[in-house]
Design an enzyme around this catalytic site. Structure first.
Site, PDB file in Angstrom:
ATOM      1  N   HIS A  36       0.802  -1.211  -0.139  1.00 28.88           N
ATOM      2  CA  HIS A  36      -0.067  -0.069   0.010  1.00 28.88           C
ATOM      3  C   HIS A  36       0.895   1.230  -0.105  1.00 28.88           C
ATOM      4  O   HIS A  36       2.151   0.986  -0.044  1.00 28.88           O
ATOM      5  CB  HIS A  36      -0.931  -0.011   1.202  1.00 28.88           C
ATOM      6  CG  HIS A  36      -0.521  -0.075   2.492  1.00 28.88           C
ATOM      7  ND1 HIS A  36       0.359   0.833   2.997  1.00 28.88           N
ATOM      8  CD2 HIS A  36      -0.288  -1.121   3.332  1.00 28.88           C
ATOM      9  CE1 HIS A  36       0.775   0.206   4.235  1.00 28.88           C
ATOM     10  NE2 HIS A  36       0.479  -0.894   4.160  1.00 28.88           N
ATOM     11  N   GLY A  96       1.655   3.171   1.866  1.00 32.79           N
ATOM     12  CA  GLY A  96       3.064   3.312   3.297  1.00 32.79           C
ATOM     13  C   GLY A  96       4.277   2.680   2.731  1.00 32.79           C
ATOM     14  O   GLY A  96       5.130   3.138   3.025  1.00 32.79           O
ATOM     15  N   HIS A  97       3.903   1.360   2.433  1.00 35.59           N
ATOM     16  CA  HIS A  97       5.238   0.695   1.958  1.00 35.59           C
ATOM     17  C   HIS A  97       5.861   1.562   0.743  1.00 35.59           C
ATOM     18  O   HIS A  97       7.157   1.621   0.646  1.00 35.59           O
ATOM     19  CB  HIS A  97       4.799  -0.655   1.222  1.00 35.59           C
ATOM     20  CG  HIS A  97       4.310  -1.710   2.335  1.00 35.59           C
ATOM     21  ND1 HIS A  97       2.764  -2.005   2.214  1.00 35.59           N
ATOM     22  CD2 HIS A  97       4.810  -2.396   3.129  1.00 35.59           C
ATOM     23  CE1 HIS A  97       2.544  -2.912   3.087  1.00 35.59           C
ATOM     24  NE2 HIS A  97       3.673  -3.003   3.992  1.00 35.59           N
TER      25      HIS A  97
END
Length: 102
Positions: free
Chosen positions: A41, A43-44
């Site tokens: 997502h 964040g990654h």
């Protein structure tokens, strides 16, 4: 369309392959490592972006560790989208991804 150019990415399925990579790099190389369990997502991907800005080489891992799941948790239901995840990592500038066989 992504603002990031699609890059070639090298997949490693064994620790031997991953160790060989490390030995092949100049000792002065900096490596940004982004460990994941997949199902990537934003964040990654922001971590991959930062690693790309700050390091010579970007390595990510995709590993769903069976020992992280308890008796009443369903490992089989954890989302897996390996091809999509690898494409996303490549598009954000990762150079290598470690996907160990379990």
């Amino acid at each position: 369309m992504s603002k990031h150019a699609l890059r070639s990415i090298v997949l490693h399925n064994t620790i031997q392959s991953f160790r060989q990579l490390r030995k092949s790099l100049p000792s002065t190389s900096t490596i940004g490592y982004v460990p994941t369990m997949g199902a990537l997502h934003d964040g990654h991907l922001s971590l991959v972006d930062r690693a790309r800005k700050e390091n010579d080489i970007v390595v990510s891992s995709i590993f769903v560790n069976p020992t992280q799941f308890g008796k009443n948790e369903d490992l089989g239901k954890y989302p897996r989208q390996l091809e999509k995840d690898v494409e996303m990592l490549a598009a954000r500038g990762a150079d290598h991804v470690f996907i160990p066989d379990v």
